[in-house]
Design a protein around this motif. Structure first.
Motif, mmCIF file in Angstrom:
data_model
loop_
_atom_site.group_PDB
_atom_site.id
_atom_site.type_symbol
_atom_site.label_atom_id
_atom_site.label_comp_id
_atom_site.label_asym_id
_atom_site.label_seq_id
_atom_site.Cartn_x
_atom_site.Cartn_y
_atom_site.Cartn_z
ATOM 1 N N ASP A 224 57.195 -51.026 -15.241
ATOM 2 C CA ASP A 224 58.509 -50.041 -15.299
ATOM 3 C C ASP A 224 58.446 -49.432 -16.630
ATOM 4 O O ASP A 224 59.296 -49.550 -17.495
ATOM 5 N N ALA A 225 57.457 -48.684 -17.009
ATOM 6 C CA ALA A 225 57.250 -48.009 -18.514
ATOM 7 C C ALA A 225 56.254 -46.698 -18.416
ATOM 8 O O ALA A 225 55.392 -46.812 -17.512
ATOM 9 N N ARG B 93 56.116 -56.751 -19.942
ATOM 10 C CA ARG B 93 57.085 -55.932 -19.391
ATOM 11 C C ARG B 93 58.507 -56.403 -20.092
ATOM 12 O O ARG B 93 59.240 -55.239 -19.939
ATOM 13 N N GLU B 94 58.880 -57.083 -20.583
ATOM 14 C CA GLU B 94 59.696 -57.240 -21.491
ATOM 15 C C GLU B 94 59.678 -56.446 -22.951
ATOM 16 O O GLU B 94 60.513 -56.022 -23.408
ATOM 17 N N LYS C 13 60.592 -52.637 -23.406
ATOM 18 C CA LYS C 13 61.895 -52.520 -23.409
ATOM 19 C C LYS C 13 62.565 -52.571 -24.659
ATOM 20 O O LYS C 13 63.671 -52.170 -24.676
ATOM 21 N N LYS C 14 61.930 -53.073 -25.575
ATOM 22 C CA LYS C 14 62.642 -53.355 -26.990
ATOM 23 C C LYS C 14 62.828 -51.811 -27.480
ATOM 24 O O LYS C 14 62.078 -50.932 -27.571
ATOM 25 N N HIS D 5 61.720 -47.150 -27.739
ATOM 26 C CA HIS D 5 62.209 -46.274 -26.927
ATOM 27 C C HIS D 5 62.146 -44.777 -27.039
ATOM 28 O O HIS D 5 61.998 -43.781 -26.145
ATOM 29 N N LYS E 130 54.625 -45.528 -23.850
ATOM 30 C CA LYS E 130 55.315 -46.458 -24.218
ATOM 31 C C LYS E 130 54.454 -47.763 -24.323
ATOM 32 O O LYS E 130 54.247 -48.905 -25.072
#
Length: 216
Positions: free
Chosen positions: A57-58, A198-199, A202-203, A207, A62
């Motif tokens: 999900d990106a 995946r994590e 998100k950092k 962003h 990213k």
């Protein structure tokens, strides 16, 4: 069910090309959390090729930023002990060094890779290829230098902001390491790394990332 294993480094290595790997001979080895790991026997090699497929999900930008962010590779690539940038050739190409931890009595492995990223204008699919450079730096004592590897990333945009990743790798780790043991637990490294990826995307540092050479 995922089995515990020695910290394999299959995922940690980018390669040169996956063109010699047949596209229709993959066998599903393991699947968990939407991460599929396939293996394939290769003529002339003791080691299986590994293919990992999942969705993240990106957006493309990213993911590309994470994959080119060498200094933070240890945060998500399984069993990475150290990783350092050796040369920024261009915005789209870097050369880096990495050491991968293996349990005693096996010796750690290291490798030097030049990775380059490109994007198809029409499909927007992103491809990451690499060139193994084992002689770029002198070998280190008590560490086995990876001499042979081949692999490829294909990152494709899907609907609703999702991205599909397909990663194919075949590597000969060299030195002493039983092929049956490496092949038996080949899924562990890819699964852990993709789960961490995946994590990682998100950092906060990713962003507002923008790459001039990648269009979402």
């Amino acid at each position: 069910m995922w089995q515990k294993s020695l910290p394999l480094f299959f995922f940690a290595l980018f390669g040169v090309s996956a063109s010699l790997i047949a596209q229709n001979n993959w066998k599903l080895y393991a699947e968990k959390d939407g991460i599929q790991v396939y293996t394939q026997n290769l003529d002339g090699s003791r080691f299986k090729a590994v293919k990992t497929v999942c969705t993240v999900d990106a957006p493309l930008s990213k993911l590309a930023a994470v994959l080119m962010d060498v200094k933070n590779t240890q945060d998500w690539v399984y069993a990475t002990k150290t990783c350092s940038l050796l040369k920024q050739v261009s915005p789209e190409e870097v050369i880096y060094y990495s050491e991968v931890s293996l349990p005693w009595p096996a010796r750690n492995r290291d490798f030097i890779i030049s990775i380059g990223i490109s994007q198809d204008v029409q499909s927007k699919a992103v491809t990451i290829l690499a060139q193994n450079k084992p002689t770029y730096l002198p070998e280190k004592k008590n560490i086995v230098r990876i001499q042979q590897s081949s692999g490829k990333w294909l990152i494709s945009p899907l609907n609703n902001g999702l991205t599909r990743i397909e990663y194919v790798l075949q590597v000969d780790p060299g030195g002493w390491l039983p092929a049956w043991l490496v092949n038996l637990f080949a899924a562990r490294g890819p699964y852990e790394s993709f789960k961490n990826l995946r994590e990682q995307v998100k950092k906060p540092i990713y962003h507002s990332v923008q790459l001039a050479f990648i269009k979402d």
